[in-house]
Write a protein that holds these residues in place. Structure first.
Motif, PDB file in Angstrom:
ATOM      1  N   ALA A 205       0.831  -1.207   0.000  1.00  0.00           N
ATOM      2  CA  ALA A 205       0.000   0.000   0.000  1.00  0.00           C
ATOM      3  C   ALA A 205       0.864   1.255   0.000  1.00  0.00           C
ATOM      4  O   ALA A 205       0.572   2.227  -0.701  1.00  0.00           O
ATOM      5  CB  ALA A 205      -0.934  -0.002   1.204  1.00  0.00           C
ATOM      6  N   GLN A 230      -5.464  -0.635  -6.192  1.00  0.00           N
ATOM      7  CA  GLN A 230      -6.356  -1.042  -5.102  1.00  0.00           C
ATOM      8  C   GLN A 230      -6.606  -2.550  -5.148  1.00  0.00           C
ATOM      9  O   GLN A 230      -6.652  -3.214  -4.105  1.00  0.00           O
ATOM     10  CB  GLN A 230      -7.675  -0.266  -5.206  1.00  0.00           C
ATOM     11  CG  GLN A 230      -8.586  -0.438  -4.011  1.00  0.00           C
ATOM     12  CD  GLN A 230      -8.224   0.513  -2.886  1.00  0.00           C
ATOM     13  OE1 GLN A 230      -7.059   0.629  -2.496  1.00  0.00           O
ATOM     14  NE2 GLN A 230      -9.220   1.197  -2.355  1.00  0.00           N
ATOM     15  N   CYS A 233      -3.737  -4.302  -3.688  1.00  0.00           N
ATOM     16  CA  CYS A 233      -3.723  -4.192  -2.225  1.00  0.00           C
ATOM     17  C   CYS A 233      -4.787  -5.079  -1.579  1.00  0.00           C
ATOM     18  O   CYS A 233      -4.550  -5.690  -0.527  1.00  0.00           O
ATOM     19  CB  CYS A 233      -3.941  -2.739  -1.805  1.00  0.00           C
ATOM     20  SG  CYS A 233      -2.561  -1.639  -2.185  1.00  0.00           S
ATOM     21  N   ASP A 236      -3.483  -8.411  -1.056  1.00  0.00           N
ATOM     22  CA  ASP A 236      -2.207  -8.471  -0.344  1.00  0.00           C
ATOM     23  C   ASP A 236      -2.422  -9.003   1.076  1.00  0.00           C
ATOM     24  O   ASP A 236      -3.288  -8.505   1.805  1.00  0.00           O
ATOM     25  CB  ASP A 236      -1.596  -7.068  -0.291  1.00  0.00           C
ATOM     26  CG  ASP A 236      -0.294  -7.042   0.476  1.00  0.00           C
ATOM     27  OD1 ASP A 236       0.487  -8.003   0.357  1.00  0.00           O
ATOM     28  OD2 ASP A 236      -0.046  -6.052   1.196  1.00  0.00           O
ATOM     29  N   HIS A 239      -2.623  -6.445   3.867  1.00  0.00           N
ATOM     30  CA  HIS A 239      -3.910  -5.738   3.981  1.00  0.00           C
ATOM     31  C   HIS A 239      -4.841  -6.513   4.914  1.00  0.00           C
ATOM     32  O   HIS A 239      -5.472  -5.922   5.802  1.00  0.00           O
ATOM     33  CB  HIS A 239      -4.553  -5.595   2.595  1.00  0.00           C
ATOM     34  CG  HIS A 239      -6.022  -5.335   2.626  1.00  0.00           C
ATOM     35  ND1 HIS A 239      -6.560  -4.151   3.084  1.00  0.00           N
ATOM     36  CD2 HIS A 239      -7.078  -6.126   2.269  1.00  0.00           C
ATOM     37  CE1 HIS A 239      -7.879  -4.211   2.996  1.00  0.00           C
ATOM     38  NE2 HIS A 239      -8.225  -5.388   2.505  1.00  0.00           N
TER      39      HIS A 239
END
Length: 259
Positions: A205, A230, A233, A236, A239
């Motif tokens: 991020a 986005q 992320c 991820d 996240h």
């Protein structure tokens, strides 16, 4: 590994120190080559999450060491371009690598040294330090990036004032115009604390936010990139770890190894 710089990693932070204090960290061709290598090394290290750039002693970097520079009269345009490209590449790398960088401007940042600081994502400045795009004072143009960087950081009007006169930007003025995060007695400690704050956030991020920031990008281009970033992320693991820890007293478990 290096002659003109120090490179140290600790707890996920790479600290790059220009180490020519007797010259207020003015650089030679070798210094430039080592800076480029150190920045690339830090960015390619999976255990490094942020970079701190500073200078040894009482100076940040006062540009080129005129006593060690080649005789320009004996160089071809191609040879000169090759040297200047290497200096520009320090700026280019700091601007474009995903790894965030914080400059600890502990002393004078002059010429290309000023541009090295401006190329970092954030800056802290000592009360006695200053920035100077002094190229016009010696009959040169800001060939290392300052004429591109400064208008984007402080606006075109203020940038023209300093670029066309070569006047110093002292610490107080730098803070007032938003060129620095803060004025700090211990710039390395302040920059390192900021680097640690960045390190403790989800890495992808942070990196993709840095890549998304571009004052000249159209909103449509921004929006298209934002969808892609986005989505990256959302998928991820860091996240998910951050979301799981959100609203609790627990720190996210990112399962990391730091250099």
């Amino acid at each position: 590994m290096y002659d003109d710089i120090n490179y140290e990693t600790r707890e996920g932070i790479a600290t790059i120190t220009i180490d020519r204090p007797e010259k207020y960290n003015a650089f030679t061709a070798n210094t430039v080559a080592e800076l480029n290598e150190a920045i690339r090394t830090a960015d390619e290290d999976d255990g490094v999450y942020a970079i701190v750039l500073t200078g040894a002693g009482d100076g940040f970097c006062t540009g080129a060491d005129v006593d060690s520079m080649p005789d320009w009269d004996e160089m071809s345009k191609e040879e000169y371009a090759g040297f200047l490209w290497g200096v520009q590449n320090v700026v280019r790398q700091l601007r474009t690598i995903p790894t965030p960088s914080v400059a600890a401007v502990n002393g004078p940042a002059v010429g290309a040294g000023c541009d090295f600081a401006l190329a970092c994502d954030m800056r802290y400045v000592a009360p006695s330090a200053f920035f100077r795009e002094g190229f016009v004072r010696v009959g040169l143009i800001p060939g290392d990036g300052g004429g591109w960087l400064l208008p984007r950081l402080v606006g075109e009007s203020k940038a023209r004032e300093y670029l066309l006169t070569g006047k110093d930007i002292d610490a107080e003025a730098a803070e007032e115009m938003g060129l620095v995060v803060d004025v700090a007695e211990d710039t390395v400690a302040a920059a390192t604390a900021m680097a640690e704050d960045i390190r403790d956030l989800p890495r992808l991020a942070v990196q993709q936010t840095k890549q998304l920031i571009d004052p000249q990008r159209s909103f449509e281009d921004y929006s298209e990139r934002a969808i892609e970033y986005q989505w990256n992320c959302v998928n991820d693991p860091e996240h998910h770890a951050a979301v799981d820890a959100f609203g609790t007293a627990e720190k996210p478990d990112y399962d990391r190894e730091y250099s």
